[in-house]
Enzyme design. Structure first.
Site, PDB file in Angstrom:
ATOM      1  N   GLY A  34      60.542  -6.659  24.853  1.00  0.00           N
ATOM      2  CA  GLY A  34      61.437  -5.848  24.040  1.00  0.00           C
ATOM      3  C   GLY A  34      62.138  -4.790  24.860  1.00  0.00           C
ATOM      4  O   GLY A  34      63.349  -4.585  24.755  1.00  0.00           O
ATOM      5  N   GLU A  64      49.353   1.791  25.866  1.00  0.00           N
ATOM      6  CA  GLU A  64      50.103   1.130  24.801  1.00  0.00           C
ATOM      7  C   GLU A  64      49.612   1.513  23.406  1.00  0.00           C
ATOM      8  O   GLU A  64      50.412   1.752  22.509  1.00  0.00           O
ATOM      9  CB  GLU A  64      50.061  -0.392  24.993  1.00  0.00           C
ATOM     10  CG  GLU A  64      50.793  -0.877  26.232  1.00  0.00           C
ATOM     11  CD  GLU A  64      52.273  -0.518  26.251  1.00  0.00           C
ATOM     12  OE1 GLU A  64      52.822  -0.124  25.196  1.00  0.00           O
ATOM     13  OE2 GLU A  64      52.887  -0.628  27.333  1.00  0.00           O
ATOM     14  N   GLU A  92      56.602  -4.811  35.239  1.00  0.00           N
ATOM     15  CA  GLU A  92      55.323  -4.808  34.535  1.00  0.00           C
ATOM     16  C   GLU A  92      55.037  -6.222  34.041  1.00  0.00           C
ATOM     17  O   GLU A  92      55.907  -6.853  33.430  1.00  0.00           O
ATOM     18  CB  GLU A  92      55.327  -3.842  33.352  1.00  0.00           C
ATOM     19  CG  GLU A  92      53.953  -3.696  32.740  1.00  0.00           C
ATOM     20  CD  GLU A  92      53.881  -2.672  31.609  1.00  0.00           C
ATOM     21  OE1 GLU A  92      52.798  -2.532  31.016  1.00  0.00           O
ATOM     22  OE2 GLU A  92      54.897  -2.022  31.315  1.00  0.00           O
ATOM     23  N   MET A 149      61.293  -1.836  28.535  1.00  0.00           N
ATOM     24  CA  MET A 149      60.397  -1.427  29.615  1.00  0.00           C
ATOM     25  C   MET A 149      60.659   0.016  29.975  1.00  0.00           C
ATOM     26  O   MET A 149      61.792   0.430  30.173  1.00  0.00           O
ATOM     27  CB  MET A 149      60.606  -2.337  30.833  1.00  0.00           C
ATOM     28  CG  MET A 149      59.719  -1.991  32.011  1.00  0.00           C
ATOM     29  SD  MET A 149      57.965  -2.131  31.597  1.00  0.00           S
ATOM     30  CE  MET A 149      57.288  -0.889  32.703  1.00  0.00           C
ATOM     31  N   GLU A 150      59.572   0.796  30.093  1.00  0.00           N
ATOM     32  CA  GLU A 150      59.637   2.250  30.214  1.00  0.00           C
ATOM     33  C   GLU A 150      59.783   2.761  31.632  1.00  0.00           C
ATOM     34  O   GLU A 150      59.391   3.896  31.928  1.00  0.00           O
ATOM     35  CB  GLU A 150      58.372   2.878  29.599  1.00  0.00           C
ATOM     36  CG  GLU A 150      57.072   2.646  30.367  1.00  0.00           C
ATOM     37  CD  GLU A 150      56.300   1.425  29.958  1.00  0.00           C
ATOM     38  OE1 GLU A 150      55.097   1.340  30.260  1.00  0.00           O
ATOM     39  OE2 GLU A 150      56.895   0.532  29.317  1.00  0.00           O
ATOM     40  N   ASN A 151      60.365   1.986  32.546  1.00  0.00           N
ATOM     41  CA  ASN A 151      60.523   2.416  33.932  1.00  0.00           C
ATOM     42  C   ASN A 151      60.965   3.877  34.002  1.00  0.00           C
ATOM     43  O   ASN A 151      61.865   4.300  33.283  1.00  0.00           O
ATOM     44  CB  ASN A 151      61.566   1.555  34.640  1.00  0.00           C
ATOM     45  CG  ASN A 151      61.404   0.095  34.345  1.00  0.00           C
ATOM     46  OD1 ASN A 151      60.408  -0.510  34.688  1.00  0.00           O
ATOM     47  ND2 ASN A 151      62.394  -0.485  33.681  1.00  0.00           N
ATOM     48  N   HIS A 173      56.615   6.865  26.379  1.00  0.00           N
ATOM     49  CA  HIS A 173      55.846   6.429  27.548  1.00  0.00           C
ATOM     50  C   HIS A 173      56.022   7.373  28.741  1.00  0.00           C
ATOM     51  O   HIS A 173      55.198   7.344  29.663  1.00  0.00           O
ATOM     52  CB  HIS A 173      56.268   5.017  27.968  1.00  0.00           C
ATOM     53  CG  HIS A 173      55.411   3.931  27.427  1.00  0.00           C
ATOM     54  ND1 HIS A 173      54.036   3.959  27.448  1.00  0.00           N
ATOM     55  CD2 HIS A 173      55.735   2.730  26.845  1.00  0.00           C
ATOM     56  CE1 HIS A 173      53.552   2.850  26.920  1.00  0.00           C
ATOM     57  NE2 HIS A 173      54.557   2.087  26.538  1.00  0.00           N
ATOM     58  N   HIS A 175      59.467   4.515  21.375  1.00  0.00           N
ATOM     59  CA  HIS A 175      58.271   4.036  22.081  1.00  0.00           C
ATOM     60  C   HIS A 175      58.445   4.145  23.594  1.00  0.00           C
ATOM     61  O   HIS A 175      57.574   4.693  24.288  1.00  0.00           O
ATOM     62  CB  HIS A 175      57.994   2.583  21.686  1.00  0.00           C
ATOM     63  CG  HIS A 175      56.805   1.978  22.351  1.00  0.00           C
ATOM     64  ND1 HIS A 175      55.549   1.993  21.782  1.00  0.00           N
ATOM     65  CD2 HIS A 175      56.670   1.351  23.552  1.00  0.00           C
ATOM     66  CE1 HIS A 175      54.691   1.397  22.598  1.00  0.00           C
ATOM     67  NE2 HIS A 175      55.355   0.993  23.683  1.00  0.00           N
ATOM     68  N   GLU A 176      59.555   3.628  24.100  1.00  0.00           N
ATOM     69  CA  GLU A 176      59.749   3.646  25.551  1.00  0.00           C
ATOM     70  C   GLU A 176      59.931   5.069  26.075  1.00  0.00           C
ATOM     71  O   GLU A 176      59.443   5.406  27.159  1.00  0.00           O
ATOM     72  CB  GLU A 176      60.938   2.766  25.944  1.00  0.00           C
ATOM     73  CG  GLU A 176      60.841   1.326  25.466  1.00  0.00           C
ATOM     74  CD  GLU A 176      59.551   0.626  25.862  1.00  0.00           C
ATOM     75  OE1 GLU A 176      58.976   0.953  26.916  1.00  0.00           O
ATOM     76  OE2 GLU A 176      59.104  -0.256  25.102  1.00  0.00           O
TER      77      GLU A 176
END
Length: 854
Positions: free
Chosen positions: A257, A316, A125, A259-261, A297, A293-294
């Protein structure tokens, strides 16, 4: 190769991709300098459309071979991708196959596939997948991925569920269609901290946090936060996890910080690893919030993604709002709200008032990486919060359920999101939509009147001009208001006034006396309120307001008034303010965390902006001197109470990171900071020597740095923690941050030569240079301008290696116009020198151009 200049992308130019991508198969043959990526992609023409060229993004790739349906082809290749003419494409579904070679070991930009301490890692991303293979690298192209990883590492990970594997290979399949930016791969020598979770419907899920050997004992809190996040999302939003496994990997070299892969979240290690000895209370709080947060997502970002990058605020803003809700439920909603607003004002309000102002949904960009901003994230979350306020809890729940039902599997837009709310609640949100298109922070001017038992509030709204937007239309603003009697009793509980016009009057009847208004309770909208008010009224609100945010806000306003008088008029510290803060400090009925926040004076950058907004040119040195003087005065005023406050907030027993214990430590640290102003650091030295947790050890170290105890404490800390990379980041940051402004730059330059300083690691770099440029404004803005030139040198040095970090660091200059002519001139010179640098990246070029206003 043909060179392609950076181009401005416009929201209005959006067109769907030319083809459908049915499925993707990737094989990675890992090698540090020569990884081979073999792709097999099933394309199909879109029904009912004319034949179109096929363009696939690709950068820094060596094309080995390309075939369509097994027949070799020779596409037109540029440095931005490749094109196959429509005349050369089948008019039916076809298979595209390509083999490329990439160089992960040389990838210092940390986009695409790169290496971190011997580990292969990806960051895709926003547009990193194009550095892995040729593909339509855009969020509206969603497909099912199957991945085979071949390599020497014992652990080979990708998205989805594991399907097969053996010595030196592993295969993964993700059944949920996703855009390429959610692709992930990690390979290396890793160990897992594992747990299990059973969803509400009874499905078992394997949970793993993968770390470097030796770090596995620092994963327990992150795992606990993950499990709590999964339970919370089921309970509050009805969202279950949808794969058999959920993996998190901690990586040292990471630009962001986390990443929500899909199914394989990749985290900056600082937001995973924690133990009482190495992590502070703030570290634990950040880990909890970012893990949540992740994970959140998975539904708001992955299952439903964004159609194009202009819609970034959709995934976001909503997910930030959800993680704020979660953190409030886990800790304290009142304290969390104050912390969030402090962050919003420090970062987003500053953004809104400067040359980088942009709407929550931008209209154009050159590099999308430059729009991962506080406006998109934090202001985007505030917009969601306002919608919830306007439609109510039940309406919000109904709308979110409809959103998930209607758009699961979609790449959605802001229009889709607003339509869901209108359909679910019947509310007309056409005016509210301006929050997504208008930049700037609205200013509300409030006047009031009282006659014959009727109290009236007249509110005028105006949003100042921002770059590219001079004329602003009235916003739809929810203003939460309560009324107090002069004795402090609440006579009108919180009600939400809907401000939709440039000027509106609201009335309250049958009141016995003129009330004191409590305006914008809970910070119900991201606006600035101006109303003539005296110190007596603010002191009453600080003492009696039932709304925790406005109670804190009243104290904040008193402190800003006092500091402004000291800075502008050389006034003495306000005795009324000191008395009011002393009363808060010893009020045991208040949450210790709230008391600590109330005792924290406005920061130096906050005061610079406050003065600038009032038409006063801020002097960073003068602000620093007077703020220090007010803190000294507060210490003297509280001197009889500080020992009891300090000892009374001690937390017995082993360290725990829960909110209650953290709140007590926060107030204890505040008391210790004031004691240090009286005893020169003796008490802080005792705390440092006896601390059994990083919160107290680092807090005491920060107090000792500017004292005579500083050199020996810093040397001892280094000797103790030189083997822990994350703790050493704190050591590098605290020295310029806490140094005397006159000495900070020299200290920072000396640290640049330290054997443990590695500027290519984003965490270590940011710790040092932000420690001065962000955490010590008086040092950064020294009148000789030396720090400006030093920072410009760093931008020029960083940019060729890591354009994202260079571009984001340029925000340190975004407030250059608020200072005096000499400082403006020196900052402009530094910026012009950066802009004139040969081969400056598009990322940095866009940022410096916007900051200069050229």
């Amino acid at each position: 190769m043909k060179n392609a200049a950076a181009q401005t992308i416009h929201l209005s130019d959006y067109t769907p991709f030319s083809h459908i991508v049915n499925d993707v198969s990737l094989t990675f043959r890992l090698s540090p300098k020569a990884t081979r990526v073999i792709s097999r992609i099933s394309f199909a023409p879109k029904p009912g459309t004319e034949a179109q060229d096929l363009f696939l993004n690709g950068e820094n790739l060596k094309l080995i071979s390309a075939c369509i349906d097994g027949v070799p082809v020779s596409p037109d290749v540029t440095e931005k991708g490749l094109t196959i003419a429509a005349a050369d494409l089948p008019d039916a579904p076809f298979i595209w196959e390509a083999e490329v070679q990439i160089d992960p070991a040389s990838n210092t930009a940390l986009e695409g596939l790169y290496m971190s301490n011997g580990m292969y890692c990806t960051q895709c991303e926003a547009e990193g997948f194009r550095k892995i293979t040729y593909y339509p690298d855009r969020p509206d192209v969603m497909s099912v991925f199957t991945v085979r990883v071949e390599g020497d590492g014992p652990v080979l990970l990708s998205n989805g569920n594991p399907t097969d594997g053996g010595d030196g290979w592993a295969e993964w399949h993700d059944p949920w269609p996703k855009p390429a930016y959610l692709f992930a791969l990690v390979a290396g020598d890793l160990v897992a901290h594992s747990a299990n979770f059973t969803t509400a419907s009874g499905k078992p899920v394997d949970l793993n946090i993968w770390v470097r050997p030796g770090d596995e004992d620092k994963c327990a809190y992150a795992m606990d936060a993950l499990i709590r996040s999964m339970k919370w999302d089921e309970t509050v939003y009805g969202r279950e996890y949808d794969l058999d496994v959920f993996n998190i990997v901690a990586v040292d070299d990471f630009n962001m910080g986390a990443m929500e892969n899909k199914g394989l979240n990749i985290f900056n290690s600082k937001y995973v690893l924690a133990s009482p000895e190495t992590a502070t209370d703030m570290d634990y709080e950040l880990i909890e919030g970012i893990i949540a947060h992740e994970y959140f997502h998975n539904w708001t970002g992955n299952r439903i993604t964004c159609r194009d990058w202009f819609q970034l605020c959709l995934k976001e803003g909503l997910t930030v709002f959800r993680d704020q809700q979660f953190s409030g439920d886990m800790r304290s909603h009142a304290v969390k709200r104050i912390e969030d607003v402090l962050q919003l004002r420090a970062r987003q309000f500053r953004e809104d008032t400067g040359p980088l102002a942009h709407p929550v949904r931008p209209e154009s960009f050159v590099e999308i990486n430059n729009f991962y901003t506080a406006t998109v994230y934090e202001k985007g979350a505030e917009v969601i919060g306002m919608m919830k306020t306007l439609v109510g809890d039940a309406g919000y729940e109904k709308a979110l359920n409809l959103y998930f039902e209607r758009h699961d599997g979609d790449a959605a837009t802001i229009e889709d999101w607003l339509t869901v709310f209108q359909d679910a609640t019947g509310r007309d949100l056409s005016q509210f939509k301006r929050w997504y298109s208008q930049a700037g922070t609205p200013r509300l001017t409030v006047t009031d009147d009282f006659k014959d038992g009727q109290y009236s509030l007249t509110i005028e709204q105006k949003t100042p001009p921002t770059p590219g937007q001079n004329e602003k239309q009235p916003q739809h603003i929810p203003v939460a208001v309560g009324l107090l009697n002069p004795n402090g009793d609440e006579v009108v509980p919180t009600s939400v006034l809907e401000l939709t016009e440039a000027r509106q009057t609201f009335t309250f009847d049958n009141l016995a006396a003129r009330p004191v208004p409590s305006i914008l309770r809970g910070f119900s909208a991201p606006v600035i309120v101006s109303r003539k008010s005296d110190a007596q009224e603010r002191a009453l609100l600080l003492a009696h307001d039932t709304d925790p945010f406005n109670k804190w806000e009243a104290g904040r306003a008193l402190a800003k008034d006092a500091l402004t008088a000291m800075i502008v008029d050389d006034a003495a510290p306000d005795a009324g303010l000191l008395d009011a803060l002393a009363a808060v400090a010893v009020d045991s009925s208040l949450d210790p965390a709230f008391r600590a926040l109330a005792l924290a004076l406005p920061g130096e950058d906050d005061m610079a902006q406050t003065l600038y907004d009032a038409g006063v040119t801020p002097d960073p040195s003068g602000i620093h001197i007077q703020r220090e003087a007010l803190l000294d005065a507060l210490a003297r005023r509280l001197e009889p109470d500080l020992p009891g406050l300090f000892t009374g907030m001690a937390v017995p027993g082993p360290y725990t990171p829960d909110a209650v214990a953290a709140g007590k430590r926060s107030l204890r640290a505040t008391a210790l900071a004031l004691i240090t102003r009286l005893d020169g650091g003796a008490a802080a030295q005792d705390v440092y020597d006896s601390a059994d947790n990083m919160t107290e050890q680092l807090g005491a170290l920060g107090l000792l740095v500017p004292t005579d105890h500083g050199p020996s404490a810093l040397a001892q800390f280094h000797e103790q923690w030189k083997g822990d990379r994350l703790v050493m980041d704190k050591w590098f940051l605290i020295q310029p941050a806490r140094a005397d402004p006159d000495k900070a730059l020299a200290i920072t330059k000396q640290l640049e030569t330290h054997e443990n300083f590695n500027w290519k690691n984003p965490n270590r770099l940011r710790a040092l240079i932000y420690g001065l440029a962000s955490a010590n404004p008086a040092a950064f803005h020294q009148s000789d301008g030396a720090a400006y030139a030093w920072f410009a040198d760093w931008i020029i040095r960083i940019d060729p290696a890591n354009p994202q970090v260079a571009a984001r660091s340029l925000t340190m200059f975004d407030s250059w116009r608020r200072y005096d002519a000499d400082r403006q001139g020196m900052m402009r010179t530094a910026l012009a020198r950066i802009k004139a640098t040969a081969n400056l990246s598009p990322d940095a070029t866009e940022m410096v151009t916007r900051i200069l206003g050229d």
